[in-house]
Design a protein around this motif. Structure first.
Motif, short mmCIF file in Angstrom:
data_model
loop_
_atom_site.label_atom_id
_atom_site.label_comp_id
_atom_site.label_asym_id
_atom_site.label_seq_id
_atom_site.Cartn_x
_atom_site.Cartn_y
_atom_site.Cartn_z
N ASN A 491 0.79 -1.45 -0.13
CA ASN A 491 0.03 -0.10 0.06
C ASN A 491 0.81 1.30 -0.18
O ASN A 491 0.48 2.03 -0.70
N THR A 492 2.08 1.31 0.72
CA THR A 492 2.81 2.43 0.84
C THR A 492 3.37 2.58 -0.46
O THR A 492 3.60 3.60 -1.00
N LEU A 493 3.68 1.73 -1.31
CA LEU A 493 4.45 1.66 -2.41
C LEU A 493 3.35 2.01 -3.67
O LEU A 493 3.97 3.24 -4.37
N ASP A 494 2.08 1.80 -3.51
CA ASP A 494 0.99 2.52 -4.34
C ASP A 494 0.96 3.82 -4.26
O ASP A 494 0.94 4.75 -4.91
N TYR A 495 0.94 4.22 -2.81
CA TYR A 495 0.81 5.66 -2.74
C TYR A 495 1.99 6.56 -2.99
O TYR A 495 1.97 7.76 -3.30
N SER A 496 3.10 6.11 -2.85
CA SER A 496 4.45 6.45 -2.92
C SER A 496 4.40 6.66 -4.52
O SER A 496 4.91 7.86 -5.27
N THR A 497 3.97 5.86 -5.36
CA THR A 497 4.15 5.90 -6.91
C THR A 497 3.02 6.98 -7.21
O THR A 497 3.46 7.97 -8.07
N GLU A 498 1.93 7.17 -6.55
CA GLU A 498 0.99 8.41 -6.91
C GLU A 498 1.64 9.74 -6.57
O GLU A 498 1.45 10.78 -7.14
N ARG A 499 2.20 9.92 -5.18
CA ARG A 499 3.09 11.00 -4.73
C ARG A 499 3.95 11.41 -5.84
O ARG A 499 4.20 12.45 -6.00
N LEU A 500 4.84 10.34 -6.55
CA LEU A 500 5.95 10.70 -7.22
C LEU A 500 5.35 11.11 -8.50
O LEU A 500 5.96 11.99 -9.21
N LYS A 501 4.12 10.80 -9.15
CA LYS A 501 3.60 11.19 -10.20
C LYS A 501 3.05 12.56 -10.13
O LYS A 501 3.61 13.40 -11.01
N LYS A 502 2.56 13.14 -9.03
CA LYS A 502 2.38 14.10 -8.63
C LYS A 502 3.46 15.18 -8.87
O LYS A 502 3.37 16.51 -9.17
N THR A 503 4.59 14.73 -7.99
CA THR A 503 5.64 15.60 -7.63
C THR A 503 6.42 15.68 -8.99
O THR A 503 6.83 17.07 -9.46
N ASN A 504 6.33 14.89 -9.90
CA ASN A 504 6.84 14.91 -11.19
C ASN A 504 6.21 16.00 -12.03
O ASN A 504 6.92 16.77 -12.75
N GLU A 505 4.90 16.07 -12.01
CA GLU A 505 3.96 17.00 -12.63
C GLU A 505 4.54 18.30 -12.30
O GLU A 505 4.50 19.18 -13.08
N ILE A 506 4.62 18.88 -10.86
CA ILE A 506 4.88 19.90 -10.42
C ILE A 506 6.42 20.28 -10.86
O ILE A 506 6.37 21.36 -11.46
N LEU A 507 7.37 19.34 -10.88
CA LEU A 507 8.65 19.90 -11.41
C LEU A 507 8.80 19.97 -13.00
O LEU A 507 9.31 20.87 -13.27
N LYS A 508 7.75 19.44 -13.75
CA LYS A 508 7.91 19.51 -15.16
C LYS A 508 7.09 20.73 -15.35
O LYS A 508 7.36 21.65 -16.35
N GLY A 509 6.07 21.22 -14.45
CA GLY A 509 5.34 22.42 -14.69
C GLY A 509 5.45 23.44 -13.88
O GLY A 509 4.89 24.48 -13.56
N ILE A 510 6.89 23.55 -13.21
CA ILE A 510 7.29 24.45 -12.15
C ILE A 510 7.14 25.83 -12.70
O ILE A 510 6.88 26.71 -12.08
N LYS A 511 7.76 26.27 -13.74
CA LYS A 511 7.64 27.61 -14.44
C LYS A 511 6.33 28.06 -14.50
O LYS A 511 5.85 29.29 -13.92
N LEU A 512 5.39 27.38 -14.85
CA LEU A 512 3.81 27.79 -14.91
C LEU A 512 3.36 28.06 -13.37
O LEU A 512 2.45 29.10 -13.22
N LEU A 513 3.63 26.98 -12.63
CA LEU A 513 2.98 27.07 -11.24
C LEU A 513 3.57 28.36 -10.61
O LEU A 513 2.98 29.03 -9.82
N LYS A 514 4.97 28.79 -10.73
CA LYS A 514 5.57 29.85 -10.23
C LYS A 514 5.04 31.19 -10.88
O LYS A 514 4.68 32.23 -9.96
N LEU A 515 4.67 31.02 -12.03
CA LEU A 515 4.14 32.24 -12.84
C LEU A 515 2.73 32.72 -12.35
O LEU A 515 2.51 33.75 -12.33
N TYR A 516 1.99 31.54 -12.08
CA TYR A 516 0.43 31.76 -11.75
C TYR A 516 0.33 31.84 -10.26
O TYR A 516 -0.65 32.05 -9.54
N SER A 517 1.60 31.70 -9.55
CA SER A 517 1.49 31.61 -8.05
C SER A 517 0.91 30.45 -7.49
O SER A 517 -0.18 30.64 -6.58
N TRP A 518 0.70 29.28 -8.01
CA TRP A 518 -0.17 28.06 -7.71
C TRP A 518 1.09 27.19 -6.82
O TRP A 518 0.57 25.98 -6.83
N GLU A 519 2.13 27.52 -6.59
CA GLU A 519 3.00 26.32 -5.73
C GLU A 519 2.23 25.73 -4.64
O GLU A 519 2.39 24.52 -4.29
N THR A 520 1.80 26.56 -3.76
CA THR A 520 1.19 26.29 -2.52
C THR A 520 0.01 25.41 -2.84
O THR A 520 -0.18 24.37 -1.98
#
Length: 1563
Positions: A491-520
């Protein structure tokens, strides 16, 4: 006591009247002669040396063991040494019964021990030096020793000293051993013929020893070195001087290589296949195959395990034997026993029983038993691990060979996907390897359990069954906890995979998130998933602590129940029984709990075998005789210079339809008559399928002319790519045949070097190796500089290569620099061009290229490079404008051939098709007009790559400068500093981890651990008091106070035991909870630090490196460090408490302890460094192996087309062997450590035993000292192992900690957010005043003294050449870059004074790359959830997406996949436009927003901007200069300087203006 050789008891000791051989003392003296002879002969040779005639072949020194009977000799010598030890002991014990010293009782035995040791040293030196004639001295020694011992045995028989006496038995054993060793020596003479024969036999060293690259010497060294891993000393010690790398570990011995083991397993598997060949529905047995291939070493490992387990019971038995006589106050020895007058030897000979009753003898036997037990145990581990590694190598080779033959339909139809193959490689093979590691336990543990229960019953009678019942009844609970632990981990591995997927999305779109102030907002998203993961991790921590608790608490509960019942039943409880039983319980608990683990692994192994069976029997590609070439080498000649062009130059100024109508055959290369007649590939009556049963291609009758350009055209999905794959044999043939030309025509006599069996194939989806650019292009062919340059020029790769940090030596692919689709496509085409094959298949190579590159590739690559080299080219394309260059055209429709022939043939015979093509060309002309007016796609790709490389190089340059400064400062003591850093423990990182969990938990952990072990010691000490109580005779007159006293003993012991059990739970929970808190805090801090870092951090730090902190490193912190920390503290405290108690009992123990501690310090110091290096080496060699499997599965079609299966298979075997050698060395290093720490533990046991006996301690204290000493033997190696593991794992904390020091953006401003009007900026007025901008304080400015004024509502265009600073200005509006001088004032507020959150949330931007996040459409438009549905639908309507979204299930709540892949690029950009509209900002920045979309979408976007944003200020960074001709104001930049600022008409009127030049250049 007087000292003499024969003793002074009687005057007849030296009497030889009855014959010298009838005098026992003389016979003993006679036995000294062979030993003295050997020492006299061998010592000069050993110490002075001899003329060596060693082999002229260079081999590893001291490893060539070539005399017959080598292992038997070593084994017999070890037994001989043991018997001599017994003989010495027996002599000393017997001598103790005499009135005077009788040296003849033990001195010959002592000399025999020295001689036996000398003989094996002498033999080893002779063997490794290859000087067999000197073995003659040993032969004479064995003969003399055999004769003298036989004389002694005869003497004993004549003196009526029979088998009841131990000395007779020892002498008989020595006669047998000397006789066997004499026979071994005679066999060496017989085989090697080094003496008594004319022709001496010549021997050759094995191939492995001739190869100096083979450094793993375990199979080649002698038995002593094998048992103690002495040969590893060099590797372990050298690691202290320099890190261990692949050069140091070298190559595997031939017998251990994957190829050798593959053949063994394959032969066994083929035998099983033959057995089930006539049995439909049956599959070959993988289990039997593995048994046939690897059964023998597993049986050997099991035998070693049996011996070790049996010897393990010597500890409790010896404790009982030593302690029991002390409790009965019996004298150890009966001295001054009168001699028997009828005994001619005048000495007292003891029996075996008397010998084993001596406490000192038992102490020595306990020591020897421990040495042997630990040696056999480590041998069992090593053999099992080596066999497991060999099995894994064989399985990997079998899987890889199966992949290379795997049917393409299996992959395409989803029956076998890349994930399943990766699971087979990474999981199933490892499951079987681990099962083999634990396999000996499966049948050894039941024997161990039965033996333990039997001995417990012997000591404790029926009460033993109570203790055994407690363990057996509680064992299922442990199994249940283990099962729950596995579920929690999943179960921990499944949640970890989901967390990594979201983290990866943040890192790939970090420029947009900062420009729109959506980091938080997105940070909270990840935190929510992390909370779910933490809940699962909490369960994992609880179950882990319960498992640790059960392991520690069950022995205590079993001991408590047993001892209380035993004392109640018998009313007498001796220290001997108590501590022998306590030691037995410690032995018994381990196999019971390990059994559940082994059973779980056995079940997993059965599932793995089932999956492997299914994989091995899956469909394979058919073997075609027409392309079964065995040649793997291709000679490459330099490509001839193309001095004249026979091809028609592509004219982009003329419409394509015009080119088509004016096409003439005379423009094409004149073909030779023989070439036109020859057919390279022919398909007759072909019908092909992808395995679904339905024909994908039907009625295929085509021919591909030799040496000509054949084009295959048709609509999307008509089967063009399938036709190529069918020709390559990748599809299933339902009917028909594919014919390939086997012989070259006479006109090709000069080109016979070309490999006729290989096809250069560039697939539609680009496939790259994890290798350098050069290796990807040459693809195993020899590097020819002229040809390589011609290919890179033809594919326009040189400008891209120049941007890479190491040029064409830069690694690309999954583990290297990420390239764009077009760059990847061109490398794949370059690979096909570079290969010197007759036939080239290009599957839509222009799909990812812009029109300019397509033209260049067609002109230089295909029409020039390939066609002029007389190669057969088959080109699949949608670019109909190139049909004029085709020698042969194949038109397809719906899986059939619509038309085949030349262009003229189709024009004459199928006018409708020809007209249809003309219509399509009209559309392509329109696209061409659009494309020729823009910065092409390739320029944008290179721009992106240039930016990334610029920032990364700047960062690495700074780091290099820092390193140089540090190196200059520490140049003098460089080596000592490096060594100090490598040997020192990472205390700072450890402290960081421990304090991350909270000081209160840290204090509680330390305090509970200390209290727990104090209670353990108190419990055992109370056991001494309890067992030392006077015996109570239960009768009618028993005093009640005595019964109360008894109850008091039981009560205190029970309280202490229960307290210990509770503290076990508290400590295990505390450690896990502290680890849980540390993991939670470290991840929270890391995520917040990363998400608040400046954008320059993401530009200079590779995405994979950041993701590793959140994946691998976080996983180590979450799950691996807490158990390792718990195990380390437990092992350390157990050893310290044991040493402390022994020291308390025997203060003189410190004399022996100090040198042992010094030895332990150096052992752990050297081991930790080597272990760390070897673990890193194992990790680094595993990744390339797994990547090779995945990249082979992905590029299977390409590999088979090129016929490079052999090369890839060799590479796989090489990578497997490299990983296996690292793992083997790591295993050998672990055995090296454990043998040495076990031997140190055995010395501690010997010291404790001898010290206890000598100091005449109380029986209880002796029993406790010995029990604790045995504990040291078990746990000493775990202290070092856990310390080494923790040191490696703490590296994850160090890596995370390095990111925690990253400086965050300055989110604070000098203006309070409440002072900023809510509707700011309400007008959109922008003043840029003397603005200077840079990406980092260490870099040069990218904008210099920019001054401009933008009126409210103005539409402003910004243009300039690549790198002029256009995008930097757009980032400056959001303070994404460093504004170090000047300012930007928006609606009378200086943006540098605003808080970043406020500034960025009030502006809008549309970026070049459209970014969507996984979730709903509503979430993508309004993540802050501030707008109602009407506002969102309005935005979608403005972006012309309303109807599209309404048609989706769920409407606004419709799902958006990761990256927005379920929408086209144009639709994604329109969603970004809608997102900008939703924000309702009065200022909109468009940063090259139309660069990656088509003309239709661009028109929509421009229209919306002009209408929906009519009243807002719009700043457009121009991708196309034509798009800003209608702007109100144009800013023109050059090299970071604003050179022009005016309305477009004024700038165009100035002929020499930069803007006018840009407009002209793009027309």
């Amino acid at each position: 006591m007087s000292l003499s050789f024969c003793g002074n008891d009687r005057n007849t000791s030296y009497n030889v009247d009855e014959g010298v051989l009838n005098n026992g003392c003389f016979v003993d003296a006679l036995n000294l002669v062979p030993h003295v002879f050997l020492l006299f002969i061998t010592f000069p040779i050993l110490f002075i040396g001899w003329g060596s005639q060693s082999s002229k072949v260079q081999i590893h020194h001291n490893t060539w063991l070539h005399f017959p009977g080598h292992n038997l000799r070593w084994l017999l010598t070890f037994i001989l040494l043991f018997v001599h030890v017994c003989e010495i002991s027996e002599g000393i014990v017997s001598d103790g019964h005499m009135k005077s010293r009788h040296l003849h009782l033990f001195m010959p035995a002592l000399m025999g021990f020295i001689a036996a040791t000398t003989s094996i040293v002498y033999y080893h030196n002779i063997e490794t030096s290859n000087f067999p004639k000197l073995l003659l001295a040993l032969f004479f020694y064995w003969v003399l020793a055999f004769i003298t011992k036989t004389v002694k045995l005869v003497f004993y028989c004549r003196s009526d000293i029979g088998i009841t006496k131990l000395r007779f038995c020892i002498t008989a054993l020595l006669v047998i051993l000397y006789g066997l060793l004499m026979a071994v020596e005679m066999n060496v003479i017989r085989v090697r013929k080094y003496v008594f024969f004319k022709n001496q036999q010549k021997v050759k060293p094995p191939e492995d020893l001739q190869d100096l690259g083979v450094r793993f010497l375990q199979p080649f060294v002698n038995l002593l070195s094998k048992a103690t891993y002495w040969w590893m000393n060099t590797v372990i010690i050298s690691a202290h001087k320099r890190p261990i790398d692949l050069k140091i570990v070298g190559k595997l011995p031939i017998a251990m290589r994957a190829r050798t083991n593959y053949f063994c397993l394959k032969d066994a598997y083929e035998e099983q296949k033959k057995k089930v060949f006539d049995q439909p529905g049956s599959t070959p047995s993988m289990w039997l195959s593995m048994y046939r291939a690897f059964g023998r070493p597993i049986l050997l490992s099991s035998m070693f395990r049996y011996l070790a387990d049996l010897l393990g019971f010597a500890g409790p038995l010896c404790i009982y034997g030593i302690v029991n006589p002390m409790g009965h106050d019996q004298p150890q020895n009966q001295t001054n026993v009168p001699a028997n007058p009828n005994n001619p030897t005048d000495v007292y000979y003891i029996s075996s029983k008397q010998f084993l009753e001596n406490s000192y003898v038992l102490a020595v036997l306990l020591f020897l038993a421990l040495i042997l037990q630990r040696t056999f145990l480590q041998a069992s581990y090593y053999v099992a691990i080596e066999t497991g590694i060999n099995l894994r190598g064989a399985l990997l080779a079998m899987i890889y060979n199966k992949i290379l033959r795997l049917s393409t339909s299996n992959m395409s139809m989803g029956e076998m996907n890349l994930g399943q193959i990766n699971n087979l490689v990474a999981i199933e093979t490892n499951q079987l390897m681990w099962f083999l590691f634990l396999c000996p336990n499966l049948w050894a543990m039941p024997i161990q359990i039965i033996m333990g229960v039997v001995l417990l019953y012997y000591f404790l009678d029926k009460s033993a069954l109570v203790g055994a019942a407690v363990i057996v009844l509680l064992a299922p609970i442990q199994y249940f906890i283990a099962t729950k632990l596995a579920d929690a981990q999943k179960n921990t591995l499944d949640y970890s995979t989901e967390r990594l997927k979201k983290t990866n999305e943040i890192l790939k779109g970090i420029k947009l998130l900062k420009l729109y102030s959506w980091e938080t907002i997105f940070c909270h998203n990840v935190e929510d998933t992390r909370m779910k993961e933490l809940r699962s991790l909490k369960s994992f921590a609880v179950y882990t602590s319960l498992s640790i608790f059960m392991n520690t608490a069950i022995p205590i509960a079993a001991v408590l129940a047993t001892f209380v019942v035993y004392d109640l039943l018998k009313m007498q409880f001796t220290p001997a029984v108590a501590f022998a039983s306590l030691s037995l319980f410690h032995i018994l608990v381990t196999p019971l709990f390990l059994l559940s683990t082994v059973v779980r692994f056995a079940v997993k192994a059965m599932i793995s075998v089932q999956k492997l069976n299914e994989f091995f029997v899956s469909d394979e590609i058919r073997e075609e005789s027409w392309r079964n070439g065995t040649s793997s080498s291709v000679s490459l000649e330099p490509c001839k210079k193309h001095t004249t062009a026979h091809t028609k130059v592509i004219n982009r100024k003329q419409p394509l339809r015009y080119q088509l109508e004016t096409h003439d055959q005379s423009f094409r290369r004149q073909l030779r008559p023989t070439e036109t007649e020859e057919v390279a590939v022919k398909i007759a009556n072909g019908c092909f399928s992808w395995g679904s049963g339905m024909a994908t291609l039907s009625d295929i009758n085509i021919r591909i002319p030799t040496g000509q350009l054949t084009m295959i055209v048709g609509q999307v999905g008509c089967g063009k790519s399938s036709l190529l794959l069918a020709a390559l044999g990748e599809m299933q043939t339902i009917s028909g045949k594919v014919y390939w030309s086997n012989e070259a025509d006479s006109s090709f006599e000069a080109n016979r070097s070309k490999n006729r069996n290989s096809v250069a194939y560039a697939a539609q989806k680009p496939w790259l190796l994890n290798a350098t650019v050069e290796e990807n292009i040459t693809f195993g062919s020899p590097f020819v500089k002229q040809r390589y340059k011609a290919v890179t020029d033809a594919c326009s790769l040189q400008p891209d290569i120049d941007l890479l940090p190491f040029g064409d030596q830069t690694e690309i692919g999954e583990r290297g620099i990420n390239l764009s689709g077009g760059q990847r496509q061109r490398i794949c085409v370059a690979r096909a061009l570079y290969q010197n094959t007759n036939i080239v298949f290009l599957d839509d190579p222009f799909s990812a290229l812009d029109i300019h590159l397509s033209d260049h590739l067609m002109q230089e690559g295909i029409l020039k490079f390939l066609q002029e080299d007389k190669r057969t080219v088959v080109l699949v394309t949608h670019k109909l404008q190139y049909l004029t260059h085709a020698d042969w055209i194949i038109a397809m429709k719906d899986g059939t051939i619509l038309r085949e022939g030349t262009l003229k043939d189709i024009q004459n015979n199928d006018t409708e098709l020809y007209e249809h093509w003309k219509t399509l060309m009209n559309r392509q002309d329109q696209e061409l007009e659009k494309d020729t007016d823009i910065d092409n796609q390739t320029t944008l790709e290179r721009k992106t790559l240039r930016r990334a490389m610029y920032l990364r190089e700047a960062k690495s340059q700074m780091e290099d400068e820092d390193e140089e400064e540090e190196n200059e400062e520490e140049d003098d003591d460089d080596m000592s500093t490096v060594m100090r850093l490598r040997t020192n423990l990472p205390w700072r990182a450890c402290w960081k981890y421990l304090t991350s969990g909270g000081f209160s938990l840290l204090f509680l952990m330390i305090f509970s651990k200390l209290i727990k072990h104090a209670v353990f010691v108190a419990t055992d000490c109370w056991l001494i008091v309890w067992t030392s109580k006077p015996e109570i005779q239960v009768n009618q007159t028993t005093d009640s106070t005595e019964m109360e006293s008894f109850n008091q003993y039981v009560a205190v012991f029970s309280i202490l035991s229960v307290t210990g059990i509770i503290l076990c739970l508290v400590t295990s929970l505390t450690v896990e909870w502290m680890g849980f808190s540390a993991a939670k805090n470290l991840h929270h801090n890391l995520l917040n630090k990363i998400i608040l870092a400046p954008i320059s951090f993401f530009d200079t730090t590779p995405l994979g490196q950041i993701l590793n902190r959140f994946s691998a490193d976080t996983n180590i912190i979450d799950q691996h460090i807490p158990p390792a920390l718990e195990s380390l503290t437990r092992s350390t405290l157990l050893c310290l408490s044991a040493i402390g108690l022994i020291f308390y009992a025997i203060p003189k123990f410190i004399i022996i302890l100090v040198p042992l501690l010094i030895a332990f310090y150096f052992i752990q110091k050297y081991f930790r460094v080597a272990s760390k290096d070897l673990q890193e080496l194992d990790d680094t060699t595993q990744l390339p192996l797994l990547c090779h499997f995945s990249e082979t599965a992905e590029g299977l079609t390409t590999i088979r087309a090129f016929r490079h299966e052999f090369r890839f298979r060799e590479r796989m075997l090489e990578l497997t062997d490299t990983n296996n050698i690292a793992y083997l060395f790591l295993s050998a290093a672990n055995r090296w450590l454990e043998v040495r720490t076990d031997y140190l533990g055995a010395f501690i046991v010997l010291t404790a035993a001898v010290g206890s006996i000598t100091c005449k301690l109380t029986p209880g204290l002796v029993g406790l000292s010995l029990t604790y000493a045995l504990t040291i033997t078990n746990y000493l190696n775990w202290v070092v192992r856990n310390l080494a593991d923790l040191e490696v794992q703490i590296g994850a904390v160090k890596k995370v900690n390095s990111f925690l020091s990253t400086e965050s953006e300055n989110y604070e401003g000098s203006i309070d957010p409440s002072q900023v009007p809510e509707d700011w900026p309400q007008h959109g007025e922008i003043r840029i005043q003397d603005l200077c901008v840079r990406y980092d304080s260490s870099l040069k400015p990218v904008l210099k003294h920019v001054k401009a004024y933008i009126h409210p509502g103005q539409k402003v265009g910004i243009c300039g050449r690549t790198g002029s600073g256009k995008s930097s200005l757009s980032l400056a509006f959001f303070r994404m870059v460093d504004i170090f001088e000047g300012k930007i004032v928006i609606d009378n507020i200086d943006i540098t004074k605003l808080p970043l959150q406020t500034l960025r949330s009030r502006l809008s931007i549309i970026l070049q790359d459209p970014i969507l996040f996984s979730g709903s459409i509503r979430f993508n438009l309004d993540p802050e959830c501030k707008c109602n549905d009407d506002r969102l639908w309005e935005a979608l309507e403005i972006a012309q997406l309303k109807n599209r979204v309404k048609a989706l299930p769920g409407g606004l709540d419709a799902l958006v996949t990761e990256g927005g892949e379920n929408f086209s690029v144009g639709q994604r950009q329109l969603f970004c436009l809608a997102r900008a509209f939703v924000r309702k900002s009065s200022i909109l920045i468009m940063d090259e927003a139309t660069a990656s979309i088509d003309m239709a979408t661009e028109n929509i976007l421009q229209k919306v901007v002009m209408t929906a944003f009519a009243d807002r200020t719009v700043v457009t960074i121009a991708h196309r200069v034509s798009s800003i001709l209608d702007a109100d104001l144009v800013l023109v930049f050059c090299e970071g300087i604003l050179v022009e600022c005016d309305i477009p008409s004024n700038l165009l009127a100035q002929q020499e203006s930069l803007f006018a030049c840009l407009v002209k250049a793009h027309k």
